[in-house]
Design a protein around this motif. Sequence first.
Motif, PDB file in Angstrom:
ATOM      1  N   ALA A 130       0.836  -1.208   0.000  1.00 42.65           N
ATOM      2  CA  ALA A 130       0.000   0.000   0.000  1.00 42.65           C
ATOM      3  C   ALA A 130       0.869   1.256   0.000  1.00 42.65           C
ATOM      4  CB  ALA A 130      -0.927  -0.017   1.209  1.00 42.65           C
ATOM      5  N   SER A 131       1.945   1.236   0.777  1.00 43.67           N
ATOM      6  CA  SER A 131       2.831   2.408   0.828  1.00 43.67           C
ATOM      7  C   SER A 131       3.515   2.629  -0.521  1.00 43.67           C
ATOM      8  CB  SER A 131       3.884   2.206   1.926  1.00 43.67           C
ATOM      9  OG  SER A 131       3.272   1.986   3.176  1.00 43.67           O
ATOM     10  N   LEU A 132       3.959   1.549  -1.150  1.00 41.73           N
ATOM     11  CA  LEU A 132       4.613   1.656  -2.456  1.00 41.73           C
ATOM     12  C   LEU A 132       3.632   2.166  -3.513  1.00 41.73           C
ATOM     13  CD1 LEU A 132       7.271   1.197  -3.922  1.00 41.73           C
ATOM     14  CD2 LEU A 132       6.566  -1.166  -4.341  1.00 41.73           C
ATOM     15  N   ALA A 133       2.382   1.721  -3.421  1.00 41.36           N
ATOM     16  CA  ALA A 133       1.360   2.196  -4.356  1.00 41.36           C
ATOM     17  C   ALA A 133       1.133   3.692  -4.203  1.00 41.36           C
ATOM     18  CB  ALA A 133       0.058   1.429  -4.131  1.00 41.36           C
ATOM     19  N   ALA A 134       1.101   4.163  -2.946  1.00 39.28           N
ATOM     20  CA  ALA A 134       0.919   5.600  -2.724  1.00 39.28           C
ATOM     21  C   ALA A 134       2.105   6.386  -3.299  1.00 39.28           C
ATOM     22  CB  ALA A 134       0.766   5.878  -1.232  1.00 39.28           C
ATOM     23  N   LEU A 135       3.325   5.896  -3.123  1.00 36.83           N
ATOM     24  CA  LEU A 135       4.503   6.571  -3.670  1.00 36.83           C
ATOM     25  C   LEU A 135       4.503   6.542  -5.197  1.00 36.83           C
ATOM     26  CD1 LEU A 135       7.184   5.220  -1.161  1.00 36.83           C
ATOM     27  CD2 LEU A 135       6.380   7.588  -1.345  1.00 36.83           C
ATOM     28  N   SER A 136       3.992   5.454  -5.777  1.00 42.69           N
ATOM     29  CA  SER A 136       3.984   5.346  -7.244  1.00 42.69           C
ATOM     30  C   SER A 136       3.061   6.371  -7.885  1.00 42.69           C
ATOM     31  CB  SER A 136       3.567   3.931  -7.662  1.00 42.69           C
ATOM     32  OG  SER A 136       2.194   3.707  -7.382  1.00 42.69           O
ATOM     33  N   SER A 137       2.129   6.921  -7.063  1.00 40.66           N
ATOM     34  CA  SER A 137       1.239   7.955  -7.614  1.00 40.66           C
ATOM     35  C   SER A 137       2.018   9.204  -8.024  1.00 40.66           C
ATOM     36  CB  SER A 137       0.163   8.313  -6.592  1.00 40.66           C
ATOM     37  OG  SER A 137       0.744   8.956  -5.470  1.00 40.66           O
ATOM     38  N   LEU A 138       3.250   9.345  -7.558  1.00 39.17           N
ATOM     39  CA  LEU A 138       4.085  10.491  -7.922  1.00 39.17           C
ATOM     40  C   LEU A 138       4.818  10.261  -9.243  1.00 39.17           C
ATOM     41  CD1 LEU A 138       5.656  11.208  -4.413  1.00 39.17           C
ATOM     42  CD2 LEU A 138       3.620  12.255  -5.433  1.00 39.17           C
ATOM     43  N   LEU A 139       4.692   9.063  -9.802  1.00 39.32           N
ATOM     44  CA  LEU A 139       5.405   8.732 -11.041  1.00 39.32           C
ATOM     45  C   LEU A 139       4.448   8.393 -12.174  1.00 39.32           C
ATOM     46  CD1 LEU A 139       8.114   6.370  -9.463  1.00 39.32           C
ATOM     47  CD2 LEU A 139       8.276   8.824  -9.855  1.00 39.32           C
ATOM     48  N   GLU A 140       3.185   8.746 -12.005  1.00 38.70           N
ATOM     49  CA  GLU A 140       2.169   8.397 -12.998  1.00 38.70           C
ATOM     50  C   GLU A 140       2.393   9.148 -14.308  1.00 38.70           C
ATOM     51  OE1 GLU A 140      -0.370   6.325 -13.142  1.00 38.70           O
ATOM     52  OE2 GLU A 140      -0.228   5.477 -11.122  1.00 38.70           O
TER      53      GLU A 140
END
Length: 801
Positions: free
Chosen positions: A691-701
């Motif tokens: 879940a934490s990695l998914a939230a961080l990946s939102s910055l690389l969309e």
Amino acid sequence: MAGSWDGSQSDDSSHFERGVDHIYEAFICPLTKEVMHDPVTLENGRTFERDAIEKWFKECSDARKPPSCPITSQTLTTADVSPSIALRNTIQEWRSRNDAAKLDIARQALFIGNDESDVLQALMHVRQICRSIRSNRQVVRNFQLIRMIIDMLKSNSHKVRYKALQTLQVVVEGDDESKEIVAEGDTVRTLVKFLSHEPSKGKEAAVSLLFELSKSEALCEKIGSVNGALILLVGLTSSNSVNVSVVDKADRTLENMEKSEEIVRQMASYGRLQPLLGKILEGSLETKLSMANFLGDLALNNDTKVLVAQTVGSSLVDLMRSGDMPQREAALKALNNISSFEGSAKVLIGIGILPPLIKDLFYVGPNNLPIRLKEVSATILANIVNIGYDFDKATLVSENRVESLLYLISNTGPAIQCKLLEVLVGLTSCPRAVIHVVSAIKTSGAIISLVQFVEVRENDALRLASIKLLHNLSPFMSEELAGALQGTSGQLGSLVAIISEKTPISEEQAAAAGLLAELPERDLRLTRELLVVGAFEKIISKVNGIRHGEIKGMRFTMNFLEGLVRILSRITFAFNNEPRAVTFCRDYNVASLFIHLLQSNGQDNIQMVSAMALENLSLESVRLSQIPDLPPPNFCGSIFSCMSKPPIVTGLCKIHQGICSLRETFCLVEGEAVEKLVALLDHENDKVVEASLAALSSLLEDGLEVEKGVQILDEADGIKHILNVLTETRTERLTRRAVWVVERILRIEQIAIEVAKEPNVSAALVDAFQNGDFRTRQIAENALKHIDKIPNFSAILPTMA
């Protein structure tokens, strides 16, 4: 001659006293040194007490010696003796005169206020007289000395009271008439008072006297009727602070009193259960029923419940199997009382309580249990299936049996409905049994009926049982429950009302929150209904209250908070279709709350759900971030106007290139959430990491400045942690997510060059390329191209052309 009050004074006295004849030497047995009762003469003319000389002759015989005189050592030709009738008569006359004189002295001395030494001497005389010849007790009664001795119990002197108690004990031994006299008036009550107020010796004398009185069955009821008598005697039997003699006498006194059923019941109330249990095992049928009924109402601690189950559990189950309704009722009542503790329930399961219990509950036909007793059966079954003892509850369920339970629930009153729901709660807590229950509910369509109980207002226990059951069912029937709770019936609003009650956090509130938390998070219609009933405002108020310590309830707090956070997170899944969701999140600064909740150490699910919600919020930031309007160019008519510089706008978000804030656009960068999310990448729980990695990946969309996003992750020391996630052995979902993020990071050439030197990263990407699903393999291939592990043919082919 007063002696010490604790009993060191001897009752033997050869003192010459006024009015008492001196003891002649001829009256004294040379062996016993006491006045003889049955004097006999040997062939050498020596006189002895018969019992004493016969004992001497036996010792001679045992030593294989001829009989001899113990005084002169002269060998005798025979062990025959002759009764000394004249001497015996003389002694009896002397004793009668002296006893009469002593009793007369005692009668004159036994008054409160007389000299203590005279009173003690008088009491000693009475004891001597009563011990000498049993018939002398009649003489004591004739002199009415018993009542005078009883009066001595009122003395201010411990010594006098102690000796009076001892004297009364001697007086009443084997004499029922004397016991009746002693038991008159308040004497027994006084003795009971001495059990708690007298020093040790006095207490021992009092309990010894009570023991003598209790040998008379008629007096047992009188002793038992004195307030405090039984509880004090029971207390003495279990006390470590009194001597062994007191414990023994108290125990034997109670044993004498066990003939009375009423006293046995009182003893049980004070913790002495064995007599009652003994009557259940061995008493008449009438007695068994009486004692079982009483046992059903008795307050028992957990250890006692185990003892009762071990001792009479089988007998009670046998009574329950009986065709006689009063027997079944008494047994059910007692079994209900002892089934609520894990240890005792385990014993009952072992002795076979479940088959007859289930039969009683579901059987319909001749000798069918009435509903009031079915309720007791349901209560016992609920107790057993809800205890912590781990037995195979799946053996209790079949689809038909669950359907019978559901039928009973629909066709009985609230009391039994509550217990039947509790049975289902226990069954649905077992992984193997819950499948059968879910299947039966789905087949029968009973979910609509079960949901109705959420609105019950007049029976809190029934409502609680229904909510706990629905909570247990919710992971398996979330869509069915979501459908049943929606509409005009008001159950959804009732659950929200329960959650928002202003009380210390209760089990019901935690179950209600857990139930709503399990419902499909993307069910937009349900989210809209929760918005309509003001659920999210109430929930966020509760969450803040718990965070700030304003709401208490230690036992259920963490489960309640987890449920609240999960319900609140569903608002972040509704952004695309529900404008009110964005408005709510802005008004209540929901993004800030979820960032705080990331730090809920020890609460994995709260951290996971908070990270998931932040991912949703961050993805919405792209749409909400405002790109400012640039001011129009300044046309001055100059020929150099075309050379003027465009206006510079400051304060824009690094990643979204617009005006961002945590509250208005949910920007993780502006909310300083990146570092907190990176910290969770080291979490031991894979779901929290994902879940934490998914939230961080939102910055690389796509659509964002990937290079800026990578830079932000690098500044938070996130790249190293993300690469660690990739290289560690994790779940397939987590690997897929990590490959996606790493591929984005490796688009930055400088980073790709450094990463290419890391064999573990390359190996992990190769493994994903070879073993991942189609999408993961594509992404892994691109990542490998970034670090030159796979040639980039798309760049080579145009050059060749």
